[in-house]
Design a protein around this motif. Sequence first.
Motif, PDB file in Angstrom:
ATOM      1  N   ALA A 149       0.834  -1.204   0.000  1.00 33.28           N
ATOM      2  CA  ALA A 149       0.000   0.000   0.000  1.00 33.28           C
ATOM      3  C   ALA A 149       0.873   1.261   0.000  1.00 33.28           C
ATOM      4  N   PRO A 150       0.293   2.428  -0.308  1.00 32.25           N
ATOM      5  CA  PRO A 150       1.079   3.665  -0.433  1.00 32.25           C
ATOM      6  C   PRO A 150       1.878   4.039   0.802  1.00 32.25           C
ATOM      7  N   ALA A 151       1.367   3.762   1.995  1.00 32.72           N
ATOM      8  CA  ALA A 151       2.053   4.192   3.217  1.00 32.72           C
ATOM      9  C   ALA A 151       2.697   3.044   3.975  1.00 32.72           C
ATOM     10  N   HIS A 152       2.735   1.852   3.390  1.00 28.66           N
ATOM     11  CA  HIS A 152       3.326   0.713   4.094  1.00 28.66           C
ATOM     12  C   HIS A 152       4.814   0.951   4.353  1.00 28.66           C
ATOM     13  N   GLY A 153       5.211   0.801   5.635  1.00 34.71           N
ATOM     14  CA  GLY A 153       6.618   0.929   6.006  1.00 34.71           C
ATOM     15  C   GLY A 153       7.122   2.354   6.090  1.00 34.71           C
ATOM     16  N   ARG A 154       6.236   3.340   5.990  1.00 37.19           N
ATOM     17  CA  ARG A 154       6.654   4.742   6.055  1.00 37.19           C
ATOM     18  C   ARG A 154       6.008   5.454   7.245  1.00 37.19           C
TER      19      ARG A 154
ATOM     20  N   PRO B 124       2.266   2.660  11.239  1.00 35.56           N
ATOM     21  CA  PRO B 124       3.449   3.361  10.738  1.00 35.56           C
ATOM     22  C   PRO B 124       4.493   3.523  11.837  1.00 35.56           C
ATOM     23  N   ALA B 125       5.755   3.726  11.431  1.00 32.17           N
ATOM     24  CA  ALA B 125       6.816   3.952  12.416  1.00 32.17           C
ATOM     25  C   ALA B 125       6.518   5.195  13.246  1.00 32.17           C
ATOM     26  N   LYS B 126       5.853   6.171  12.630  1.00 36.68           N
ATOM     27  CA  LYS B 126       5.508   7.400  13.326  1.00 36.68           C
ATOM     28  C   LYS B 126       4.279   7.994  12.675  1.00 36.68           C
ATOM     29  N   VAL B 127       3.361   8.505  13.495  1.00 29.68           N
ATOM     30  CA  VAL B 127       2.193   9.220  13.002  1.00 29.68           C
ATOM     31  C   VAL B 127       2.241  10.634  13.567  1.00 29.68           C
ATOM     32  N   ARG B 128       2.313  11.596  12.701  1.00 26.29           N
ATOM     33  CA  ARG B 128       2.355  13.002  13.119  1.00 26.29           C
ATOM     34  C   ARG B 128       1.047  13.681  12.733  1.00 26.29           C
ATOM     35  N   SER B 129       0.388  14.321  13.692  1.00 31.11           N
ATOM     36  CA  SER B 129      -0.836  15.066  13.431  1.00 31.11           C
ATOM     37  C   SER B 129      -0.506  16.523  13.135  1.00 31.11           C
TER      38      SER B 129
ATOM     39  N   GLU C   7       8.817  19.684   9.440  1.00 26.93           N
ATOM     40  CA  GLU C   7       9.540  18.998  10.510  1.00 26.93           C
ATOM     41  C   GLU C   7      10.890  18.554   9.957  1.00 26.93           C
ATOM     42  N   GLY C   8      11.924  19.320  10.223  1.00 23.85           N
ATOM     43  CA  GLY C   8      13.248  18.998   9.699  1.00 23.85           C
ATOM     44  C   GLY C   8      13.458  19.569   8.316  1.00 23.85           C
ATOM     45  N   GLU C   9      14.635  19.353   7.763  1.00 25.46           N
ATOM     46  CA  GLU C   9      14.979  19.845   6.435  1.00 25.46           C
ATOM     47  C   GLU C   9      14.377  18.924   5.374  1.00 25.46           C
ATOM     48  N   ASP C  10      14.593  19.289   4.129  1.00 25.21           N
ATOM     49  CA  ASP C  10      14.120  18.449   3.039  1.00 25.21           C
ATOM     50  C   ASP C  10      14.632  17.025   3.227  1.00 25.21           C
ATOM     51  N   GLN C  11      13.716  16.089   3.107  1.00 29.36           N
ATOM     52  CA  GLN C  11      14.064  14.708   3.427  1.00 29.36           C
ATOM     53  C   GLN C  11      14.343  13.897   2.174  1.00 29.36           C
ATOM     54  N   ASP C  12      15.197  12.911   2.329  1.00 32.77           N
ATOM     55  CA  ASP C  12      15.449  11.971   1.257  1.00 32.77           C
ATOM     56  C   ASP C  12      14.165  11.187   0.979  1.00 32.77           C
ATOM     57  N   GLU C  13      13.952  10.838  -0.293  1.00 36.33           N
ATOM     58  CA  GLU C  13      12.720  10.142  -0.659  1.00 36.33           C
ATOM     59  C   GLU C  13      12.541   8.841   0.117  1.00 36.33           C
ATOM     60  N   ALA C  14      13.627   8.210   0.485  1.00 37.99           N
ATOM     61  CA  ALA C  14      13.533   6.931   1.182  1.00 37.99           C
ATOM     62  C   ALA C  14      12.879   7.057   2.542  1.00 37.99           C
ATOM     63  N   VAL C  15      12.967   8.232   3.148  1.00 41.21           N
ATOM     64  CA  VAL C  15      12.398   8.408   4.488  1.00 41.21           C
ATOM     65  C   VAL C  15      11.297   9.467   4.505  1.00 41.21           C
ATOM     66  N   ARG C  16      10.930   9.976   3.354  1.00 39.69           N
ATOM     67  CA  ARG C  16       9.891  11.007   3.300  1.00 39.69           C
ATOM     68  C   ARG C  16       8.561  10.425   3.767  1.00 39.69           C
ATOM     69  N   PRO C  17       7.827  11.108   4.642  1.00 38.24           N
ATOM     70  CA  PRO C  17       6.547  10.574   5.122  1.00 38.24           C
ATOM     71  C   PRO C  17       5.465  10.665   4.051  1.00 38.24           C
ATOM     72  N   VAL C  18       4.486   9.819   4.175  1.00 36.16           N
ATOM     73  CA  VAL C  18       3.277   9.928   3.370  1.00 36.16           C
ATOM     74  C   VAL C  18       2.348  10.908   4.059  1.00 36.16           C
TER      75      VAL C  18
END
Length: 450
Positions: free
Chosen positions: A361-366, A391-396, A409-420
């Motif tokens: 799914a789109p958010a699996h593992g993110r 998810p590893a983290k859920v931010r509201s 939240e933080g600087e521009d993120q690498d695509e590998a760790v970018r949240p959905v």
Amino acid sequence: RALGMACLSVVLPVFNAQPWLPLAVRDVMRQRLGEGRSLQLLCIDDASSDGSLEFLLELARLLGDRATVEACEWEEEGGAVEEAKRKAACSESQEELSPPKRIRLGTNGDRESTNPALVNMPLRAAEGEDHPSFLPHEEPEELKDLRLRPVTAEEVAAVCLKEHSLKVLTWKDGVNRGQGAAMTVALSKINTKYLAQMESDDERPNQDAYRIMLEALEVNPSWDGVSCQSTLIGWERPGMRRYVEWQNSCVTAEEMRRARFIEMPALHQTALFVTAAVLEVTGGRYRDGTGRGEELGSDVDVPVDYFFWLTFFHAGKTCGKVPQLLFSWRQHPRQHTRTHGRLSIDNLRKMKVHFLLCPGAPAHGRSVEVWSVGRTLEEWEADLNRYPLPPAKVRSVEWKPGRPLPAKEGEDQDEAVRPVRLFAFGHPKARTRVREQVRDWDDRFDWFVA
């Protein structure tokens, strides 16, 4: 014409569908598919008690050798291979299926039911034995006329095209099992390249509807299905009118795929599919009822149509849409769309969370961010965290369109760790404003939910 020569099978589950059933059957059996093409209509009577089966049997008698009647048996767990395929689509659970619950129907309790729509979740509003029904002051003139002078089997037989055929299916044991079981047994009888579904209280007044849709499907070989736009008939209300207008605005295959976590981008019964794609998606078995121990959860009672669409898109299938009004969706105050607990906001949200987070799914593992306000924000956050594979983290992110965008939240993120990011806004205007304000929108990571 033999059933095997048809190119299209239309599946029509039936349960206490009078007085509208004859209209639905009539509209299917007079469809003009074009030279050399025919369809077979499979009507599955699910232990009706209102004369629906009697109408179908009389119509079959009138059609003669163009109709067959068959009593079917049901295996609760289905074939082992098919069940394994269905489970593999979204989970690896090895838990055994428990026997279905059973209740008694009818004023004398003379009929048995394992129908998930009746035994698993309560209705949100009372309905009578003669479902669907109206209060006296709500009954449209059209319905009054049908009750006073119902459309007869003779009238339907007179307009059936000679190239089409009818197959009436019943249960040998007379048990009411629900839409999923009815459609599953019909699916097992299909040998045509294409299939469609029809609801017993809806209409297809345009006699060229299926021909137009078949032609659209055949000139778009990347499509696994094609739907059409719909219009309301009967007890119309502004909210459902807005819903259908939104569905009709999802025209392209990509718009339909992207819209699936908002709501169904098309009514299931408006669509026509490649049979092989449906068999692949369903494993030969339409899902109807609770999760039975899978990650989806035993408390989530899934409706057949929406679960099918979410599974269809999850499997990477593609559905287009003909931008024409080729289907009429009947409205009445007792319909399950309005009254049943399985179609509550809470239940549907849990189902969407599953198809956002399960493997593939789109958010699996993110990590996931939810953007919304108030109770909507709280409930999405809670259901995301409650999912068995959270998810590893859920931010509201409490925000609504028109306000300044919150700080990242933080600087521009690498695509590998970018949240959905899930933007939970139900109103179309709000979604338009989100797209105007959120300049870094990326379809790979950003989704609207509602």
